[in-house]
Design a protein around this motif. Structure first.
Motif, PDB file in Angstrom:
ATOM      1  N   GLU A   1       0.825  -1.192   0.000  1.00 53.38           N
ATOM      2  CA  GLU A   1       0.000   0.000   0.000  1.00 53.38           C
ATOM      3  C   GLU A   1       0.871   1.258   0.000  1.00 53.38           C
ATOM      4  O   GLU A   1       1.673   1.475   0.899  1.00 53.38           O
ATOM      5  N   GLU A   2       0.700   2.070  -1.027  1.00 51.46           N
ATOM      6  CA  GLU A   2       1.412   3.340  -1.107  1.00 51.46           C
ATOM      7  C   GLU A   2       0.468   4.452  -0.669  1.00 51.46           C
ATOM      8  O   GLU A   2      -0.664   4.536  -1.134  1.00 51.46           O
ATOM      9  N   THR A   3       0.918   5.269   0.243  1.00 56.74           N
ATOM     10  CA  THR A   3       0.099   6.382   0.717  1.00 56.74           C
ATOM     11  C   THR A   3       0.525   7.654   0.009  1.00 56.74           C
ATOM     12  O   THR A   3       1.608   8.181   0.265  1.00 56.74           O
ATOM     13  N   PRO A   4      -0.300   8.161  -0.890  1.00 55.56           N
ATOM     14  CA  PRO A   4       0.059   9.395  -1.589  1.00 55.56           C
ATOM     15  C   PRO A   4      -0.189  10.613  -0.706  1.00 55.56           C
ATOM     16  O   PRO A   4      -0.929  10.552   0.282  1.00 55.56           O
ATOM     17  N   ASP A   5       0.429  11.720  -1.068  1.00 51.64           N
ATOM     18  CA  ASP A   5       0.168  12.978  -0.367  1.00 51.64           C
ATOM     19  C   ASP A   5      -1.148  13.593  -0.836  1.00 51.64           C
ATOM     20  O   ASP A   5      -1.812  14.301  -0.079  1.00 51.64           O
ATOM     21  N   LEU A   6      -1.480  13.314  -2.079  1.00 47.48           N
ATOM     22  CA  LEU A   6      -2.644  13.950  -2.696  1.00 47.48           C
ATOM     23  C   LEU A   6      -3.409  12.941  -3.536  1.00 47.48           C
ATOM     24  O   LEU A   6      -2.813  12.091  -4.204  1.00 47.48           O
ATOM     25  N   VAL A   7      -4.729  13.048  -3.507  1.00 43.72           N
ATOM     26  CA  VAL A   7      -5.598  12.239  -4.367  1.00 43.72           C
ATOM     27  C   VAL A   7      -6.524  13.181  -5.128  1.00 43.72           C
ATOM     28  O   VAL A   7      -7.123  14.087  -4.533  1.00 43.72           O
ATOM     29  N   HIS A   8      -6.592  12.976  -6.440  1.00 49.24           N
ATOM     30  CA  HIS A   8      -7.570  13.699  -7.256  1.00 49.24           C
ATOM     31  C   HIS A   8      -8.677  12.720  -7.613  1.00 49.24           C
ATOM     32  O   HIS A   8      -8.422  11.678  -8.222  1.00 49.24           O
ATOM     33  N   LEU A   9      -9.896  13.044  -7.224  1.00 48.75           N
ATOM     34  CA  LEU A   9     -11.031  12.138  -7.407  1.00 48.75           C
ATOM     35  C   LEU A   9     -11.841  12.563  -8.627  1.00 48.75           C
ATOM     36  O   LEU A   9     -12.488  13.613  -8.625  1.00 48.75           O
ATOM     37  N   THR A  10     -11.795  11.755  -9.664  1.00 44.29           N
ATOM     38  CA  THR A  10     -12.501  12.070 -10.902  1.00 44.29           C
ATOM     39  C   THR A  10     -13.506  10.968 -11.212  1.00 44.29           C
ATOM     40  O   THR A  10     -13.819  10.134 -10.362  1.00 44.29           O
ATOM     41  N   HIS A  11     -14.009  10.936 -12.425  1.00 45.04           N
ATOM     42  CA  HIS A  11     -14.924   9.878 -12.855  1.00 45.04           C
ATOM     43  C   HIS A  11     -14.891   9.801 -14.374  1.00 45.04           C
ATOM     44  O   HIS A  11     -14.307  10.665 -15.051  1.00 45.04           O
ATOM     45  N   MET A  12     -15.494   8.770 -14.942  1.00 43.65           N
ATOM     46  CA  MET A  12     -15.593   8.663 -16.386  1.00 43.65           C
ATOM     47  C   MET A  12     -16.591   9.700 -16.909  1.00 43.65           C
ATOM     48  O   MET A  12     -17.494  10.116 -16.178  1.00 43.65           O
ATOM     49  N   THR A  13     -16.424  10.089 -18.161  1.00 42.74           N
ATOM     50  CA  THR A  13     -17.331  11.079 -18.742  1.00 42.74           C
ATOM     51  C   THR A  13     -18.298  10.402 -19.714  1.00 42.74           C
ATOM     52  O   THR A  13     -19.416  10.082 -19.350  1.00 42.74           O
ATOM     53  N   ASP A  14     -17.862  10.164 -20.955  1.00 41.92           N
ATOM     54  CA  ASP A  14     -18.727   9.444 -21.888  1.00 41.92           C
ATOM     55  C   ASP A  14     -18.337   7.970 -21.918  1.00 41.92           C
ATOM     56  O   ASP A  14     -17.436   7.529 -21.206  1.00 41.92           O
ATOM     57  N   LEU A  15     -19.025   7.194 -22.755  1.00 34.39           N
ATOM     58  CA  LEU A  15     -18.821   5.747 -22.756  1.00 34.39           C
ATOM     59  C   LEU A  15     -17.387   5.354 -23.100  1.00 34.39           C
ATOM     60  O   LEU A  15     -16.863   4.375 -22.575  1.00 34.39           O
ATOM     61  N   GLN A  16     -16.750   6.108 -23.989  1.00 32.88           N
ATOM     62  CA  GLN A  16     -15.415   5.734 -24.424  1.00 32.88           C
ATOM     63  C   GLN A  16     -14.310   6.350 -23.573  1.00 32.88           C
ATOM     64  O   GLN A  16     -13.134   6.154 -23.856  1.00 32.88           O
ATOM     65  N   SER A  17     -14.685   7.077 -22.529  1.00 35.48           N
ATOM     66  CA  SER A  17     -13.667   7.732 -21.706  1.00 35.48           C
ATOM     67  C   SER A  17     -12.797   6.731 -20.957  1.00 35.48           C
ATOM     68  O   SER A  17     -11.676   7.052 -20.569  1.00 35.48           O
ATOM     69  N   ALA A  18     -13.301   5.515 -20.752  1.00 32.95           N
ATOM     70  CA  ALA A  18     -12.497   4.506 -20.057  1.00 32.95           C
ATOM     71  C   ALA A  18     -11.220   4.200 -20.826  1.00 32.95           C
ATOM     72  O   ALA A  18     -10.183   3.893 -20.233  1.00 32.95           O
ATOM     73  N   TYR A  19     -11.283   4.286 -22.159  1.00 33.22           N
ATOM     74  CA  TYR A  19     -10.094   4.018 -22.968  1.00 33.22           C
ATOM     75  C   TYR A  19      -9.057   5.127 -22.847  1.00 33.22           C
ATOM     76  O   TYR A  19      -7.889   4.932 -23.173  1.00 33.22           O
ATOM     77  N   HIS A  20      -9.486   6.310 -22.401  1.00 35.02           N
ATOM     78  CA  HIS A  20      -8.574   7.444 -22.279  1.00 35.02           C
ATOM     79  C   HIS A  20      -7.912   7.504 -20.903  1.00 35.02           C
ATOM     80  O   HIS A  20      -7.092   8.384 -20.661  1.00 35.02           O
ATOM     81  N   LEU A  21      -8.291   6.601 -20.012  1.00 36.08           N
ATOM     82  CA  LEU A  21      -7.605   6.527 -18.732  1.00 36.08           C
ATOM     83  C   LEU A  21      -6.219   5.931 -18.935  1.00 36.08           C
ATOM     84  O   LEU A  21      -5.955   5.246 -19.923  1.00 36.08           O
ATOM     85  N   ARG A  22      -5.344   6.172 -17.982  1.00 34.54           N
ATOM     86  CA  ARG A  22      -3.975   5.658 -18.094  1.00 34.54           C
ATOM     87  C   ARG A  22      -3.955   4.137 -18.168  1.00 34.54           C
ATOM     88  O   ARG A  22      -3.074   3.553 -18.798  1.00 34.54           O
ATOM     89  N   ILE A  23      -4.940   3.483 -17.552  1.00 32.72           N
ATOM     90  CA  ILE A  23      -4.972   2.023 -17.552  1.00 32.72           C
ATOM     91  C   ILE A  23      -5.662   1.486 -18.801  1.00 32.72           C
ATOM     92  O   ILE A  23      -5.799   0.273 -18.956  1.00 32.72           O
ATOM     93  N   GLY A  24      -6.122   2.375 -19.686  1.00 34.59           N
ATOM     94  CA  GLY A  24      -6.750   1.941 -20.923  1.00 34.59           C
ATOM     95  C   GLY A  24      -5.717   1.716 -22.013  1.00 34.59           C
ATOM     96  O   GLY A  24      -4.653   1.147 -21.785  1.00 34.59           O
ATOM     97  N   PHE A  25      -6.017   2.179 -23.232  1.00 34.33           N
ATOM     98  CA  PHE A  25      -5.089   2.054 -24.345  1.00 34.33           C
ATOM     99  C   PHE A  25      -4.127   3.241 -24.328  1.00 34.33           C
ATOM    100  O   PHE A  25      -4.555   4.394 -24.387  1.00 34.33           O
ATOM    101  N   ALA A  26      -2.832   2.961 -24.286  1.00 38.47           N
ATOM    102  CA  ALA A  26      -1.837   4.029 -24.180  1.00 38.47           C
ATOM    103  C   ALA A  26      -1.913   4.984 -25.366  1.00 38.47           C
ATOM    104  O   ALA A  26      -1.804   6.201 -25.210  1.00 38.47           O
ATOM    105  N   SER A  27      -2.100   4.446 -26.577  1.00 40.45           N
ATOM    106  CA  SER A  27      -2.139   5.296 -27.766  1.00 40.45           C
ATOM    107  C   SER A  27      -3.352   6.213 -27.758  1.00 40.45           C
ATOM    108  O   SER A  27      -3.314   7.318 -28.301  1.00 40.45           O
ATOM    109  N   ILE A  28      -4.445   5.763 -27.141  1.00 41.09           N
ATOM    110  CA  ILE A  28      -5.655   6.587 -27.052  1.00 41.09           C
ATOM    111  C   ILE A  28      -5.550   7.557 -25.887  1.00 41.09           C
ATOM    112  O   ILE A  28      -5.921   8.726 -25.993  1.00 41.09           O
TER     113      ILE A  28
END
Length: 534
Positions: free
Chosen positions: A204-231
């Motif tokens: 468990e890594e304890t960060p100093d800061l957390v930014h809490l966001t959410h998905m926007t449209d249906l394809q936004s999951a692919y734009h997350l860092r854990i999605g497709f890197a090229s996208i």
């Protein structure tokens, strides 16, 4: 028996004893049924050769660990103790040839029998490649519930931690893909289960800061860092031509997140100087935030993330996008009042966002048009402009009356309600196509919300949502933040970083707001750079 037995001196199935009949029983029963139904020529030899082919792979791999073959061939593969997916195909030529032959046995058998399938070939090869790469990826990704749901799967599918022991211990866990024969021949590493459990827990890594966001449209999951890197490396409003093919998968991922998403998940880890930051995403989409019956469950997810961050010792949590919506939780005030002893500071970033909006307005501006409701940023921006002697014109009157009630009387004279005179500088929260067409030619549209404006006018200028370029010293920025360009962050997210860097102790949520000039000065001093035109 040889005096010094070597690999394959014994018959491979000799140590199975009577268990070999159990192994072969399904093959015999299946074969008998096929013979009774269609004669001997219809026997599915591919099915019959599955277990024997796995046995051949096991013993070939085990033979490669004999000192004669290991020093001449297999040591090349084992030079990677800390494996990567590419390690799975790093073999000498001779090994590749043997593996190709062994893996081809089921396919060649179906060709020989005349019942080969192109789809079957594709799925079989995809399975081999996936399992091979997964086994060498060096981090555990197989969830525990899979084995709890179907316990025998433990003998039919290996895990990355299982195969990692083979690369560190060398004489255990020989099985490729299926640990079946390691259990039979007692070559199973005794620490396999323990390593699997500890790998799932991780460190468990304890960060100093957390930014809490959410998905926007249906394809936004692919734009997350854990999605497709090229996208993910491109803004979300610049969709690739092939994205339409992913719509079914995007829809299924949304349904899966809606049904099973019970907590925020980490999507990004970045560093600035000695500050460690993480981005967490609530498994919900824009449209769900607009559903009245979903608000309680979304607030529960946000509350859970806040309490988790507080328990882990996170210093600052910034609320991104609709997680700070006033109609949802009062801009975070709901949680501050519910938990007055929170150690983590809640930040909505309104102070810095206001500063960025004010700095985007031309210095010689005498009047602006404000197309927005009575939000914190709209009120603070209008108040600051009125104090400078800049006229702020609003329409319709309902929004004008609501905003005027929140501005000091000494400044209210600069706030005007008019539908006839339209300046060329528009500060907009949300605006439709019809309203945009009312703007005069050459208008500069400046968003004051986190969501961009739809660009329909070629004779007008559209600025970015409040954002700034990040310092060059910020590390691990591999994805764009929603629709923003690469290496650009929203003002709301930067505000949380500034809170952590400066050690500010106030909550910036609800009606509380950081001084805009103070936030701007801190951003500039820490290397954040104002944006040019979008």
């Amino acid at each position: 028996m040889a005096t010094r037995p070597g690999p394959l001196t014994e018959w491979p199935w000799q140590r199975l004893g009577n268990f070999k009949y159990v192994v072969m029983a399904p093959v015999v029963v299946h074969g008998a049924r096929r013979v009774a139904g269609g004669g001997w020529g219809d026997i599915d030899l591919a099915f019959a050769l599955i277990l024997p082919s796995l046995l051949l792979r096991y013993w070939f791999h085990r033979a490669l660990h004999h000192h004669f073959l290991y020093s001449r061939y297999h040591s090349h593969h084992h030079s990677s103790i800390v494996t990567e997916p590419i390690t799975s195909v790093i073999h000498p030529f001779a090994e590749h040839m043997v593996y190709y032959f062994l893996f081809a046995i089921p396919m060649l058998t179906t060709v020989y029998m005349g019942n080969a399938s192109v789809l079957g070939f594709v799925l079989y090869i995809a399975y081999i490649d996936f399992m091979n790469n997964m086994g060498h990826c060096n981090f555990e990704l197989v969830p525990k519930w899979v084995f709890q749901l179907f316990p025998p799967l433990k003998y039919l599918m290996y895990t990355p931690s299982f195969h990692s022991l083979h690369h560190t211990q060398f004489r255990t866990n020989y099985s490729l893909f299926m640990p079946f024969y390691d259990y039979i021949y007692n070559t199973m590493d005794k620490s396999s289960d323990q390593l699997y459990q500890s790998s799932l827990r991780g460190t468990e890594e304890t960060p100093d800061l957390v930014h809490l966001t959410h998905m926007t449209d249906l394809q936004s999951a692919y734009h997350l860092r854990i999605g497709f890197a090229s996208i993910a490396s491109k803004p979300s409003n610049r969709s690739m031509w092939y994205m339409w093919t992913l719509w079914p998968l995007a829809w299924l991922s949304m349904v899966f997140a809606w049904v099973y998403g019970s907590s925020a998940f980490v999507v990004e880890r970045i560093k600035l100087k000695k500050l460690t930051m993480q981005t967490w995403a609530i498994p919900r989409y824009n449209f769900q935030y607009g559903l009245n019956w979903e608000r309680e469950s979304i607030n529960d997810l946000i509350e859970k993330a806040i309490l988790d961050a507080d328990a882990r010792g996170v210093k600052v949590l910034s609320l991104g996008l609709l997680n700070q919506a006033k109609q949802l939780n009062g801009g975070g005030e709901l949680f501050r009042q519910k938990y007055p002893k929170l150690r983590v500071r809640l930040v909505d970033g309104s102070g810095l966002a206001t500063a960025v909006v004010l700095k985007s307005i031309p210095h010689d501006a005498k009047q602006v048009f404000l197309q927005a409701g009575p939000s914190k940023i709209a009120c603070a921006t209008a108040s600051a402009l009125c104090e400078k002697g800049v006229k702020v014109i609003m329409n319709p009157k309902k929004e004008y009356d609501m905003l005027k009630s929140q501005i000091a009387d000494s400044r209210a004279s600069y706030l005007k309600n008019s539908s006839n005179h339209m300046p060329q500088i528009w500060l907009v929260d949300s605006i439709d196509d019809k309203e945009q067409k009312m703007a005069p030619q050459g208008t500069i549209f400046i968003p004051i919300s986190q969501f961009p404006i739809k660009k329909i006018r070629k004779d007008c200028t559209y600025l970015s949502t409040p954002a700034m370029k990040i310092p060059e010293t910020m590390q691990n920025i591999h994805a764009c933040e929603n629709w923003l360009p690469r290496k650009v962050m929203s003002a709301w997210r930067i505000a949380g970083i500034l809170h952590a860097l400066e050690g500010w102790t106030m909550h910036e949520c609800g009606d509380a707001m950081m001084d805009a000039e103070k936030a701007w000065s801190a951003a500039i001093s820490h290397g954040f750079v104002p944006l040019t035109k979008a």
